[in-house]
Design an enzyme around this catalytic site. Structure first.
Site, PDB file in Angstrom:
ATOM      1  N   ASP A 123     -10.047 -48.267  26.560  1.00 45.97           N
ATOM      2  CA  ASP A 123      -9.917 -47.370  27.702  1.00 45.97           C
ATOM      3  C   ASP A 123     -10.021 -45.902  27.320  1.00 45.97           C
ATOM      4  O   ASP A 123      -9.429 -45.027  27.937  1.00 45.97           O
ATOM      5  CB  ASP A 123      -8.608 -47.637  28.451  1.00 45.97           C
ATOM      6  CG  ASP A 123      -7.374 -47.357  27.606  1.00 45.97           C
ATOM      7  OD1 ASP A 123      -7.525 -47.079  26.404  1.00 45.97           O
ATOM      8  OD2 ASP A 123      -6.248 -47.420  28.143  1.00 45.97           O
ATOM      9  N   LYS A 177       4.129 -39.171  23.005  1.00 49.75           N
ATOM     10  CA  LYS A 177       4.569 -38.678  24.317  1.00 49.75           C
ATOM     11  C   LYS A 177       5.946 -38.017  24.236  1.00 49.75           C
ATOM     12  O   LYS A 177       6.909 -38.459  24.882  1.00 49.75           O
ATOM     13  CB  LYS A 177       4.580 -39.825  25.332  1.00 49.75           C
ATOM     14  CG  LYS A 177       3.203 -40.451  25.546  1.00 49.75           C
ATOM     15  CD  LYS A 177       3.239 -41.609  26.523  1.00 49.75           C
ATOM     16  CE  LYS A 177       1.860 -42.224  26.672  1.00 49.75           C
ATOM     17  NZ  LYS A 177       1.852 -43.414  27.540  1.00 49.75           N
TER      18      LYS A 177
END
Length: 411
Positions: A123, A177
């Site tokens: 992706d 993150k």
């Protein structure tokens, strides 16, 4: 025999995920595995595969994921014949994490005794500068090299942030993150490893197993251990990159080219346009030409386009589509067997398989690829009747629209 193989072999692994991982891609993933959804006229997974094809001494390409094997069998057979390189799908029976998935198929991946293993996330949309990255990887002499890119600080926290030595490229610090800002350089999800990666993964599993055993002395610790991560579940980011940063084992290769992550249908439309633009450099023969073709456009040879239809820029038209007279298409993906009748307009939209758009109708999105209703999406077999306007809507499969709709999700 493996011992007879020439030196310097490389294998490539593309992590394709599974049906439970692509829920944000619905309704487009309801009847097709997300990695096979067409971007710029080719399946999503096709673009990294073509980049791998150019690697010298490439022995094998493996796709690893949770989808049923039958969903990839036809594609893998066709692409293997086309590229003359074996492409095989490997199905994980349970989640092992991004690194654990590699280790789960270690014996197969090492069958050709490769010097290097390329690992890519399906992706990801980018130019995949694998040859340049491989040269840098060999020059560094470390266990692994990861592709990185500088982005706006506003969006960096959505990805893995990292700090690298500006002179040597060594990975000094990595945080997946993070809640507080670390760096405007991010991990692009493209890696090259030596086979030493398998020992690093095994060390994580062994260390986790040993810690669990040591905690078995108290009931409270036992409860904690039973809720902990399974010993064979190993993540590339948190379990490999973070602890090995700053130990002269991992290095970075920075790209200035385009890079996006394909999580939603809106981003697939954005990435289709990026790949169409990339065709100018890599495959100009795939781009359509004509008096009424504007900018970058892909048209499948079996599609029928009326001479008066105006197409582009950033349009991809799939097999057996029928585009009528006076039609205007801008920034859209038209899937197989779609019919768009005379004088209809489609902008910033994805039109699903076997759908039809009536005369003088309009299907249009706002062009905000990150917003939930930033583009218009018609699922499979949707019928938009004549003179109907559909703006910024998501329409699930097998629906008939006989009146105009604005910013709705039509179930």
């Amino acid at each position: 025999m493996a011992s007879e193989m020439p030196e310097g072999k490389t294998v490539a692994v593309i992590m394709v995920g599974g049906p439970t991982k692509g829920t944000r891609f619905r309704p487009l993933s309801l009847n097709l595995a997300k990695p096979l959804f067409p971007l710029a006229g080719q399946p999503m997974v096709h673009h990294p595969i073509l980049s791998c094809k150019n690697i010298p001494n490439l022995a094998h390409i493996y796709l690893i994921g949770f989808y049923e094997e039958r969903e990839f069998s036809v594609y893998c057979s066709a692409i293997s014949n086309e590229l003359k390189i074996p492409v095989k799908y490997l199905r994980e029976e349970k989640a092992h994490g991004s690194a654990g998935g590699l280790y789960n198929f270690k014996d197969l991946l090492m069958e050709y005794c490769p010097e290097d293993i390329i690992v890519l996330n399906c992706d990801v949309c980018c130019s995949f500068p694998l040859q340049e990255m491989l040269a840098a990887h060999k020059a560094h002499g470390g266990m692994g090299t990861l592709l990185v890119k500088k982005v706006s600080p506003d969006v960096a926290s959505q990805f893995g942030e990292l700090v690298a030595d500006p002179n040597t490229g060594e990975l000094l610090h990595y945080a997946e993150k993070p809640e507080t800002f670390v760096s405007d350089h991010i991990n692009c999800g493209v890696y090259i490893f030596t086979p030493d990666i398998f020992k690093a993964i095994q060390d994580v599993s062994t260390s986790r197993r040993d810690r669990a055993l040591r905690r078995l002395n108290s009931f409270e610790a036992l409860q904690s251990a039973t809720k902990s991560i399974p010993t064979d579940f190993v993540r590339l980011d948190q379990d490999i990159l973070t602890p090995l940063a700053g130990k002269k084992q991992l290095y970075t290769f920075e790209t200035a080219d385009f890079w996006e992550q394909i999580k939603t249908p809106g981003m697939s439309l954005r990435c289709s346009s990026l790949y169409l633009e990339e065709y100018r450099r890599t495959s100009p023969d795939l781009l359509a030409k004509g008096e009424n073709i504007i900018g970058d456009v892909f048209i499948h040879p079996s599609a029928k386009i009326h001479a008066s239809a105006k197409i582009g820029p950033n349009v991809s038209i799939s097999a057996n589509a029928r585009i009528g007279p006076g039609v205007r298409l801008i920034g859209c993906i038209i899937l197989d067997d779609v019919e768009i009748k005379e004088n209809a307009v489609v902008m910033h939209s994805i039109v699903g398989w076997k759908s039809s758009i009536g005369r003088w109708s309009r299907v249009q999105g706002g062009g905000d690829y990150n917003a939930k209703l930033g583009i218009a999406i018609l699922g499979e077999d949707v019928c938009v009747e004549d003179e109907v306007v559909v703006i910024n809507c998501i329409v699930l499969p097998h629906k008939n629209l006989n009146q105009s709709v604005l910013e709705e999700i039509i179930l």
